[in-house]
Design a protein around this motif. Structure first.
Motif, PDB file in Angstrom:
ATOM      1  N   MET A 107       4.297 -10.236  -1.693  1.00 51.12           N
ATOM      2  CA  MET A 107       5.108  -8.836  -0.685  1.00 51.12           C
ATOM      3  C   MET A 107       6.686  -9.671  -0.585  1.00 51.12           C
ATOM      4  N   PRO A 108       7.014 -10.373  -0.386  1.00 50.44           N
ATOM      5  CA  PRO A 108       8.268 -11.094  -0.112  1.00 50.44           C
ATOM      6  C   PRO A 108       9.560  -9.404   0.329  1.00 50.44           C
ATOM      7  N   ASN A 109       9.074  -8.904  -0.484  1.00 49.68           N
ATOM      8  CA  ASN A 109      10.256  -7.197  -0.622  1.00 49.68           C
ATOM      9  C   ASN A 109      10.383  -6.728   0.817  1.00 49.68           C
ATOM     10  N   ALA A 110      10.996  -6.118   0.952  1.00 52.14           N
ATOM     11  CA  ALA A 110      11.276  -4.456   1.513  1.00 52.14           C
ATOM     12  C   ALA A 110      10.166  -4.229   2.001  1.00 52.14           C
ATOM     13  N   ILE A 111       9.672  -3.776   1.497  1.00 54.56           N
ATOM     14  CA  ILE A 111       8.053  -2.845   1.444  1.00 54.56           C
ATOM     15  C   ILE A 111       7.106  -3.561   1.691  1.00 54.56           C
ATOM     16  N   GLY A 112       6.781  -4.813   1.260  1.00 54.46           N
ATOM     17  CA  GLY A 112       6.389  -5.613   1.536  1.00 54.46           C
ATOM     18  C   GLY A 112       6.350  -6.080   3.413  1.00 54.46           C
ATOM     19  N   LEU A 113       7.272  -5.970   3.301  1.00 54.84           N
ATOM     20  CA  LEU A 113       7.629  -6.020   5.359  1.00 54.84           C
ATOM     21  C   LEU A 113       7.154  -5.243   6.103  1.00 54.84           C
ATOM     22  N   ILE A 114       7.618  -4.415   5.521  1.00 56.33           N
ATOM     23  CA  ILE A 114       7.686  -3.058   6.628  1.00 56.33           C
ATOM     24  C   ILE A 114       6.328  -2.498   5.944  1.00 56.33           C
ATOM     25  N   VAL A 115       5.529  -2.677   5.324  1.00 56.84           N
ATOM     26  CA  VAL A 115       3.605  -2.905   5.163  1.00 56.84           C
ATOM     27  C   VAL A 115       2.566  -3.985   6.322  1.00 56.84           C
ATOM     28  N   TYR A 116       3.568  -5.161   6.985  1.00 57.01           N
ATOM     29  CA  TYR A 116       3.777  -5.867   7.337  1.00 57.01           C
ATOM     30  C   TYR A 116       3.199  -5.374   8.845  1.00 57.01           C
ATOM     31  N   GLY A 117       4.280  -4.936   8.895  1.00 55.53           N
ATOM     32  CA  GLY A 117       4.863  -4.180  10.721  1.00 55.53           C
ATOM     33  C   GLY A 117       3.827  -3.831  10.855  1.00 55.53           C
ATOM     34  N   TYR A 118       3.725  -2.916   9.999  1.00 56.40           N
ATOM     35  CA  TYR A 118       3.055  -1.736  10.119  1.00 56.40           C
ATOM     36  C   TYR A 118       1.606  -2.089  10.668  1.00 56.40           C
ATOM     37  N   VAL A 119       0.753  -3.080   9.337  1.00 60.38           N
ATOM     38  CA  VAL A 119      -0.666  -3.437   9.781  1.00 60.38           C
ATOM     39  C   VAL A 119      -0.217  -4.026  11.211  1.00 60.38           C
ATOM     40  N   SER A 120       0.390  -5.051  11.305  1.00 56.93           N
ATOM     41  CA  SER A 120       0.318  -5.684  12.736  1.00 56.93           C
ATOM     42  C   SER A 120       0.501  -5.111  13.609  1.00 56.93           C
ATOM     43  N   LEU A 121       0.639  -4.034  13.874  1.00 58.66           N
ATOM     44  CA  LEU A 121       0.737  -2.681  14.400  1.00 58.66           C
ATOM     45  C   LEU A 121      -0.226  -2.160  14.263  1.00 58.66           C
ATOM     46  N   ASN A 122      -1.240  -2.245  14.139  1.00 63.78           N
ATOM     47  CA  ASN A 122      -2.230  -1.396  13.587  1.00 63.78           C
ATOM     48  C   ASN A 122      -1.816   0.795  13.062  1.00 63.78           C
ATOM     49  N   ASP A 123      -0.965   0.368  11.840  1.00 63.50           N
ATOM     50  CA  ASP A 123      -0.474   1.944  12.457  1.00 63.50           C
ATOM     51  C   ASP A 123      -0.880   2.648  11.144  1.00 63.50           C
ATOM     52  N   ARG A 124      -2.136   2.797  11.176  1.00 54.06           N
ATOM     53  CA  ARG A 124      -2.459   3.619   9.884  1.00 54.06           C
ATOM     54  C   ARG A 124      -1.078   4.978   9.560  1.00 54.06           C
ATOM     55  N   GLY A 125      -0.851   5.564  11.017  1.00 59.91           N
ATOM     56  CA  GLY A 125      -0.431   6.815  10.406  1.00 59.91           C
ATOM     57  C   GLY A 125       0.817   6.527   9.520  1.00 59.91           C
ATOM     58  N   ALA A 126       1.328   5.775  10.090  1.00 56.29           N
ATOM     59  CA  ALA A 126       3.030   5.431   9.348  1.00 56.29           C
ATOM     60  C   ALA A 126       2.303   4.851   8.051  1.00 56.29           C
ATOM     61  N   LEU A 127       1.895   4.551   7.875  1.00 58.53           N
ATOM     62  CA  LEU A 127       1.440   3.738   6.512  1.00 58.53           C
ATOM     63  C   LEU A 127       1.279   5.035   5.158  1.00 58.53           C
ATOM     64  N   ASP A 128       0.365   5.630   5.961  1.00 56.55           N
ATOM     65  CA  ASP A 128      -0.411   7.095   4.796  1.00 56.55           C
ATOM     66  C   ASP A 128       0.965   7.480   4.747  1.00 56.55           C
ATOM     67  N   ASP A 129       2.082   8.126   5.917  1.00 59.30           N
ATOM     68  CA  ASP A 129       3.018   9.320   5.359  1.00 59.30           C
ATOM     69  C   ASP A 129       3.969   7.958   4.200  1.00 59.30           C
ATOM     70  N   LEU A 130       4.124   6.753   4.732  1.00 60.53           N
ATOM     71  CA  LEU A 130       4.860   6.061   3.723  1.00 60.53           C
ATOM     72  C   LEU A 130       4.175   6.587   2.552  1.00 60.53           C
ATOM     73  N   ARG A 131       2.525   6.541   2.172  1.00 62.35           N
ATOM     74  CA  ARG A 131       1.905   6.224   1.064  1.00 62.35           C
ATOM     75  C   ARG A 131       2.698   7.556   0.946  1.00 62.35           C
ATOM     76  N   MET A 132       2.357   8.829   0.991  1.00 60.39           N
ATOM     77  CA  MET A 132       2.590  10.375   0.525  1.00 60.39           C
ATOM     78  C   MET A 132       4.003  10.592   0.349  1.00 60.39           C
ATOM     79  N   GLN A 133       5.021   9.596   1.320  1.00 60.62           N
ATOM     80  CA  GLN A 133       6.542   9.398   1.261  1.00 60.62           C
ATOM     81  C   GLN A 133       6.719   9.466  -0.688  1.00 60.62           C
ATOM     82  N   ARG A 134       6.609   8.085  -0.658  1.00 55.30           N
ATOM     83  CA  ARG A 134       6.208   7.398  -2.422  1.00 55.30           C
ATOM     84  C   ARG A 134       6.009   8.272  -3.359  1.00 55.30           C
TER      85      ARG A 134
END
Length: 70
Positions: A1-28
Motif C-alpha cells: 500500500m505505498p499510495n496515499a490511502i495506504g499511508l492514511i490507513v497506516y496512520g489510523y491503524v497506528s493510532l488505533n482510530d477505528r472511527g476514522a477508518l469507518d468514516d473514511l470507508r463510508m465516505q468512499r
C-alpha cells in the motif's frame, strides 16, 4: 500500500482510530454510489480506484480486529 490511502490507513491503524477508518470507508462507499449514478461520464477508472481504497481501508480495519483479539 505505498499510495496515499495506504499511508492514511497506516496512520489510523497506528493510532488505533477505528472511527476514522469507518468514516473514511463510508465516505468512499457513498462516493462510489454517487459516481455510479452519474450518466454521461465514464467514471470506471475512478470507481475502480475508490473500490481499491475501500479494500485498503477494510484491511486496516481487519488489522485493528486482529490486534483487539490478541
Amino acid at each position: 500500500m505505498p499510495n496515499a490511502i495506504g499511508l492514511i490507513v497506516y496512520g489510523y491503524v497506528s493510532l488505533n482510530d477505528r472511527g476514522a477508518l469507518d468514516d473514511l470507508r463510508m465516505q468512499r462507499r457513498k462516493l462510489a454510489v454517487d459516481l455510479k449514478a452519474l450518466t454521461g461520464f465514464d467514471c470506471r477508472t475512478t470507481i475502480q480506484r475508490i473500490e481499491e481504497d475501500i479494500v485498503a481501508i477494510e484491511a486496516g480495519l481487519a488489522r485493528l480486529d486482529e490486534g483487539a483479539t490478541s
